[in-house]
Design a protein around this motif. Structure first.
Motif, PDB file in Angstrom:
ATOM      1  N   MET A   1       1.298 -17.559   4.663  1.00  0.00           N
ATOM      2  CA  MET A   1       1.103 -16.901   5.803  1.00  0.00           C
ATOM      3  C   MET A   1      -0.207 -16.100   5.758  1.00  0.00           C
ATOM      4  SD  MET A   1       3.971 -14.354   7.477  1.00  0.00           S
ATOM      5  CE  MET A   1       3.540 -12.884   6.669  1.00  0.00           C
ATOM      6  N   LYS A   2      -0.959 -15.893   6.691  1.00  0.00           N
ATOM      7  CA  LYS A   2      -2.032 -15.051   6.950  1.00  0.00           C
ATOM      8  C   LYS A   2      -1.603 -13.663   7.151  1.00  0.00           C
ATOM      9  CE  LYS A   2      -6.784 -14.608   6.655  1.00  0.00           C
ATOM     10  NZ  LYS A   2      -7.350 -14.711   5.296  1.00  0.00           N
ATOM     11  N   THR A   3      -1.955 -12.635   6.701  1.00  0.00           N
ATOM     12  CA  THR A   3      -1.568 -11.252   7.100  1.00  0.00           C
ATOM     13  C   THR A   3      -3.064 -10.663   7.164  1.00  0.00           C
ATOM     14  OG1 THR A   3      -1.678 -10.503   4.756  1.00  0.00           O
ATOM     15  CG2 THR A   3       0.512 -11.188   5.579  1.00  0.00           C
ATOM     16  N   LYS A   4      -2.598  -9.713   8.143  1.00  0.00           N
ATOM     17  CA  LYS A   4      -3.518  -8.773   8.651  1.00  0.00           C
ATOM     18  C   LYS A   4      -3.935  -7.396   7.899  1.00  0.00           C
ATOM     19  CE  LYS A   4      -5.540  -7.707  13.233  1.00  0.00           C
ATOM     20  NZ  LYS A   4      -5.612  -7.429  14.671  1.00  0.00           N
ATOM     21  N   SER A   5      -5.039  -6.794   7.872  1.00  0.00           N
ATOM     22  CA  SER A   5      -5.012  -5.529   7.315  1.00  0.00           C
ATOM     23  C   SER A   5      -4.616  -4.417   8.179  1.00  0.00           C
ATOM     24  CB  SER A   5      -6.663  -5.473   6.988  1.00  0.00           C
ATOM     25  OG  SER A   5      -6.836  -3.947   6.605  1.00  0.00           O
ATOM     26  N   ASN A   6      -3.901  -3.522   7.875  1.00  0.00           N
ATOM     27  CA  ASN A   6      -3.268  -2.437   8.492  1.00  0.00           C
ATOM     28  C   ASN A   6      -3.138  -1.413   7.787  1.00  0.00           C
ATOM     29  OD1 ASN A   6      -2.581  -0.841  10.400  1.00  0.00           O
ATOM     30  ND2 ASN A   6      -0.638  -1.508  10.707  1.00  0.00           N
ATOM     31  N   CYS A   7      -4.314  -0.777   7.286  1.00  0.00           N
ATOM     32  CA  CYS A   7      -4.252   0.427   6.352  1.00  0.00           C
ATOM     33  C   CYS A   7      -3.650   1.305   6.685  1.00  0.00           C
ATOM     34  CB  CYS A   7      -5.589   0.806   5.920  1.00  0.00           C
ATOM     35  SG  CYS A   7      -6.532  -0.702   4.959  1.00  0.00           S
ATOM     36  N   ARG A   8      -3.170   2.129   5.501  1.00  0.00           N
ATOM     37  CA  ARG A   8      -2.358   3.432   5.554  1.00  0.00           C
ATOM     38  C   ARG A   8      -3.357   4.292   6.140  1.00  0.00           C
ATOM     39  NH1 ARG A   8       0.090   5.060   0.314  1.00  0.00           N
ATOM     40  NH2 ARG A   8      -2.318   5.155  -0.116  1.00  0.00           N
ATOM     41  N   MET A  10      -5.622   7.504   6.638  1.00  0.00           N
ATOM     42  CA  MET A  10      -6.146   8.496   5.692  1.00  0.00           C
ATOM     43  C   MET A  10      -6.962   9.576   6.374  1.00  0.00           C
ATOM     44  SD  MET A  10      -7.510   5.975   2.588  1.00  0.00           S
ATOM     45  CE  MET A  10      -8.144   7.147   1.986  1.00  0.00           C
ATOM     46  N   PRO A  11      -6.680  10.622   5.735  1.00  0.00           N
ATOM     47  CA  PRO A  11      -7.770  11.686   6.533  1.00  0.00           C
ATOM     48  C   PRO A  11      -9.244  11.552   6.443  1.00  0.00           C
ATOM     49  CG  PRO A  11      -6.848  12.402   4.454  1.00  0.00           C
ATOM     50  CD  PRO A  11      -6.270  11.280   4.444  1.00  0.00           C
ATOM     51  N   GLY A  12      -9.498  10.305   6.638  1.00  0.00           N
ATOM     52  CA  GLY A  12     -10.973  10.149   6.472  1.00  0.00           C
ATOM     53  C   GLY A  12     -11.746  10.767   7.070  1.00  0.00           C
ATOM     54  N   PHE A  15     -12.129  14.404   6.022  1.00  0.00           N
ATOM     55  CA  PHE A  15     -12.776  14.587   4.853  1.00  0.00           C
ATOM     56  C   PHE A  15     -14.277  14.599   4.939  1.00  0.00           C
ATOM     57  CE2 PHE A  15     -14.528  12.961   0.602  1.00  0.00           C
ATOM     58  CZ  PHE A  15     -14.033  13.629  -0.088  1.00  0.00           C
ATOM     59  N   LEU A  16     -14.880  13.545   5.912  1.00  0.00           N
ATOM     60  CA  LEU A  16     -16.130  13.182   6.186  1.00  0.00           C
ATOM     61  C   LEU A  16     -17.034  14.334   6.912  1.00  0.00           C
ATOM     62  CD1 LEU A  16     -17.762  10.582   5.916  1.00  0.00           C
ATOM     63  CD2 LEU A  16     -17.542  10.143   8.267  1.00  0.00           C
ATOM     64  N   THR A 244      -3.442  -0.812 -23.441  1.00  0.00           N
ATOM     65  CA  THR A 244      -2.866  -1.891 -22.735  1.00  0.00           C
ATOM     66  C   THR A 244      -1.435  -2.110 -23.122  1.00  0.00           C
ATOM     67  OG1 THR A 244      -4.871  -3.046 -22.772  1.00  0.00           O
ATOM     68  CG2 THR A 244      -3.184  -4.509 -22.342  1.00  0.00           C
ATOM     69  N   ARG A 245      -0.588  -1.897 -22.571  1.00  0.00           N
ATOM     70  CA  ARG A 245       0.754  -1.875 -22.554  1.00  0.00           C
ATOM     71  C   ARG A 245       1.425  -2.519 -21.658  1.00  0.00           C
ATOM     72  NH1 ARG A 245      -0.349  -1.451 -26.895  1.00  0.00           N
ATOM     73  NH2 ARG A 245       0.176  -0.179 -28.331  1.00  0.00           N
TER      74      ARG A 245
ATOM     75  N   LEU B 140       0.854  -8.187 -27.514  1.00  0.00           N
ATOM     76  CA  LEU B 140       1.393  -8.196 -26.113  1.00  0.00           C
ATOM     77  C   LEU B 140       1.498  -9.520 -25.747  1.00  0.00           C
ATOM     78  CD1 LEU B 140      -0.657  -5.203 -24.595  1.00  0.00           C
ATOM     79  CD2 LEU B 140       1.762  -5.274 -24.999  1.00  0.00           C
ATOM     80  N   LEU B 229     -15.465   9.172  -0.609  1.00  0.00           N
ATOM     81  CA  LEU B 229     -14.635   8.566   0.501  1.00  0.00           C
ATOM     82  C   LEU B 229     -15.502   7.157   0.939  1.00  0.00           C
ATOM     83  CD1 LEU B 229     -12.163   8.787   2.592  1.00  0.00           C
ATOM     84  CD2 LEU B 229     -13.891   9.860   4.066  1.00  0.00           C
ATOM     85  N   LEU B 277      -5.054  -5.272  -0.699  1.00  0.00           N
ATOM     86  CA  LEU B 277      -3.593  -4.943   0.008  1.00  0.00           C
ATOM     87  C   LEU B 277      -2.512  -5.478  -0.493  1.00  0.00           C
ATOM     88  CD1 LEU B 277      -5.315  -5.884   3.489  1.00  0.00           C
ATOM     89  CD2 LEU B 277      -5.148  -3.723   2.402  1.00  0.00           C
ATOM     90  N   VAL B 292       1.834  -3.768   5.910  1.00  0.00           N
ATOM     91  CA  VAL B 292       0.707  -3.958   4.818  1.00  0.00           C
ATOM     92  C   VAL B 292      -0.157  -2.839   4.610  1.00  0.00           C
ATOM     93  CG1 VAL B 292      -1.569  -5.088   4.576  1.00  0.00           C
ATOM     94  CG2 VAL B 292       0.283  -6.345   5.354  1.00  0.00           C
ATOM     95  N   PRO B 294      -2.639  -0.601   1.466  1.00  0.00           N
ATOM     96  CA  PRO B 294      -3.549  -0.687   0.204  1.00  0.00           C
ATOM     97  C   PRO B 294      -2.615  -0.493  -0.870  1.00  0.00           C
ATOM     98  CG  PRO B 294      -4.603   0.606   1.936  1.00  0.00           C
ATOM     99  CD  PRO B 294      -3.154   0.556   2.400  1.00  0.00           C
ATOM    100  N   ASN B 315      -9.255   0.628 -17.712  1.00  0.00           N
ATOM    101  CA  ASN B 315      -8.250  -0.174 -17.987  1.00  0.00           C
ATOM    102  C   ASN B 315      -7.261   0.403 -16.967  1.00  0.00           C
ATOM    103  OD1 ASN B 315      -6.289  -1.990 -18.629  1.00  0.00           O
ATOM    104  ND2 ASN B 315      -6.114  -1.078 -20.942  1.00  0.00           N
ATOM    105  N   GLN B 317      -3.976   0.555 -17.112  1.00  0.00           N
ATOM    106  CA  GLN B 317      -2.787   0.883 -17.703  1.00  0.00           C
ATOM    107  C   GLN B 317      -1.900   2.289 -17.237  1.00  0.00           C
ATOM    108  OE1 GLN B 317      -1.705   3.413 -20.236  1.00  0.00           O
ATOM    109  NE2 GLN B 317       0.259   2.426 -20.702  1.00  0.00           N
TER     110      GLN B 317
END
Lengths: 245, 359
Positions: A1-8, A10-12, A15-16, A244-245, B140, B229, B277, B292, B294, B315, B317
């Motif tokens: 299924m192709k999903t579409k981007s719908n971002c959270r 942000m206070p972009g 900030f800008l 790495t764990r 690991l 940003l 995403l 959806v 990020p 990394n 981690q």
């Protein structure tokens, strides 16, 4: 299924706008001579930005090291003129070997310096008659103006040019040196011995007046590629194994 | 066999590009993929030229499950998102930072950092390094692969303009000093086959602290932090990504033997709102369009500077996972102004006994 981007969200935008405002504010303040409150330590100035504004009307002359000051010993010379009328000469590049146990500093005569980079037009006026004779053997009359014109033309600085202690470096008419952070040239002495300590000193003349000499102490240390690679790869593997764990 | 030949061709191509470019250009990328993998993002605030190799790994799955101390085969702890392949980036990065030509005070202190990226995608050597070296040494389970992406050619260009703030100050001898501060602000762009980006950033780099006269000859510390940003747009490699992101990075640097044999060791942490995403392809993992978002990422990074070499690794981690943008390695060589690698290589070549005898 192709999903579409719908971002959270942000206070972009906020900030800008904040960044633009802060940048403009700092730029304006800097332009007007604003002093930021961050003060570098004396050592950092000695090491990284040895800058002296000798008098208000004189240019800033700086001798500083590149990012990695002690590897290959390149020196960056930075200079600022307050007006187009300022004349600047850099002469008396003198190299000393220092740190000799029980002995005084040893002046290394006729040490060639190797120019790595230059950001502006400049010329070297060669004051040593013998060397001028070598270059212009046909010239019997060593009239200063003629010599300078020819020598300057001959030795107009480019990447890879050489000059010697005792030569004078003159900045030519039309050079634009008013910028705050002009890197004028990068040079390093040739044939330094590994592990020895040295001092380089030069005395600029500004508007035909001598200004205090600027000196820099350094130690010649060569890259050891094998050690660098061994330690570097060990660090990478060790860090990744640990994280790495 | 065919894939080995193809891989060899890729390496030969990379080598040819390397030789050609080092005639004049000089290295290090500052954006994708490294910046989304936890690589250090601080701009150079001095004229610098670097050339380096980068490896970054995007894995489709997490490592295999472990039951009673035994690793299961091809039974991963989970998948990352809709991207149904493992991608290994092999990149040659060449970058240069220079002061812009300035005509007045207002234009001063601007530095332009540009980078060219050439490379290809292949799961080697990143797979061997991950499974056979790191996971093997750490005891690991291996990270399984299904489909592996293989692009013959990656290309990218990035540029950023940074303003370095300066201050006027007085020394102890009361002379006025003109000193660079660690503060910078800038903006940049990147386009290429991986993804496209525009970004702004602000931060400070190498602000000294715990710096005592008695010990600074041996060691001192500096602190750096920055925020970036950006807006991102799909590329050929990643076709469905977040359209904006924020990345924050902080690091502490240990400066050793600054006066005699400088070695810098920097440890960084990065928080990234994510460019990938959380959508999934399979029906059971499908996420509704409204959900959806990020996938946030957290990284540790280590950077070691010794002589002209820079070694760096990062990394994921810190984010408690081993999938998606999972790790990367960079090795760079820093050139002095005016130097070119070709000149150095040729000079080294002619020092070899065979050439000395010929000459």
């Amino acid at each position: 299924m192709k999903t579409k981007s719908n971002c959270r969200k942000m206070p972009g935008l906020f900030f800008l706008l904040l960044m633009i405002t802060v940048s403009l504010c700092f730029s304006s303040c800097s332009f007007l001579g604003f002093r930021t409150s961050i003060r570098l330590s004396e050592t950092s100035i000695d090491l990284a930005s040895n800058v002296y504004l000798v008098e208000r009307h004189l240019p800033i002359v700086e001798l500083k090291c590149e990012c990695q000051p002690l590897w290959g010993v390149p020196f960056t010379l930075m200079l600022q003129r307050n007006s187009e009328d300022d004349s600047v000469e850099l002469s008396e590049f003198v190299l000393y070997e220092t740190g000799r146990r029980g002995l005084s500093d040893k002046r290394i005569a006729d040490q060639p310096f190797f120019l790595l980079d230059v950001n502006t037009k400049a010329a070297i006026e060669m004051r040593q008659k013998e060397r001028l004779q070598q270059i212009y053997p046909q010239n019997t009359e060593y009239d200063h103006k003629t010599i300078c014109a020819k020598a300057c033309a001959y030795k107009e600085i480019d990447d890879g040019a050489e000059f010697y202690g005792g030569d004078t470096l003159k900045f030519m008419e039309g050079d634009h040196l008013v910028a705050e952070r002009d890197v004028i040239l990068v040079f390093k002495p040739k044939a330094l011995k590994n592990g020895r300590k040295y001092k380089i000193e030069f005395t600029p003349r500004v508007n035909n007046k001598a200004v205090p000499p600027v000196a820099y102490h350094f130690r010649q240390v060569k890259n050891n590629n094998a050690i660098a690679w061994t330690v570097g790869l060990a660090a990478i593997i060790g860090f990744l194994v640990l994280t790495t764990r | 066999m065919k894939s080995k030949t193809s891989l060899r061709k890729n390496y030969i191509f990379l080598f040819a590009v390397f030789i050609f470019l080092t005639m004049r250009v000089h290295a290090q990328n500052i954006v994708a993929p490294a910046s989304h993998w936890g690589g250090l993002m601080y701009p150079n605030l001095e004229p610098t030229k670097e050339i380096g190799l980068q490896f970054a790994n995007f894995t489709e799955f997490d490592k295999n499950k472990e039951v009673d101390g035994v690793c299961l085969t091809d039974d991963p702890r989970g998948r990352y998102n809709h991207i149904e392949e493992t991608i290994g980036f092999n990149i040659l990065a060449i970058s240069q930072t220079r002061n812009l030509i300035r005509k007045d005070k207002f234009q001063s202190n601007f530095l332009y950092q540009s980078a060219l990226l050439f490379g290809f995608t292949s799961d080697q050597p990143t797979e061997i390094f991950q499974n056979e070296v790191i996971h093997s040494l750490a005891g690991l389970c291996t990270v399984p692969r299904n489909k592996k992406r293989s692009d013959p050619f990656l290309l990218g260009y990035s540029g950023q303009l940074n303003y370095n703030f300066f201050a006027l100050d007085r020394s102890s001898q009361s002379s006025i000093q003109f000193s660079p501060t660690p503060i910078f602000a800038g903006a940049g762009f990147s386009f290429g086959t991986v993804m496209q980006e525009l970004f702004t950033q602000i931060g400070f780099h190498n602000y000294k602290f715990l710096n005592f006269r008695a010990t600074e000859r041996w060691f001192y510390f500096s602190f750096s932090a920055m925020s970036r940003l950006g807006v991102a747009y799909k590329g050929l490699v990643f076709d469905n990504i977040a359209n904006q992101y924020m990345a924050n990075q902080a690091s502490i640097r240990l400066h050793l033997l600054a006066y005699s044999f400088p070695i810098n060791l920097e440890l960084a942490v990065t928080g990234h709102s994510g460019v990938f995403l959380n959508d999934a392809v399979s029906a059971e993992n499908a996420v509704s369009v409204n959900d959806v978002v990020p996938l946030p990422e957290y990284f540790y990074s280590l950077r070691l500077e010794m002589g002209s070499f820079i070694f760096e690794t990062f990394n994921d981690q810190l984010g408690g996972k081993d999938k998606g943008p999972t790790y990367g390695v960079r090795v760079s060589y820093r050139l002095l102004p005016g130097e070119s690698l070709a000149k150095k290589a040729l000079a080294g070549l002619f020092k070899l006994p065979i050439f000395r005898n010929l000459l």
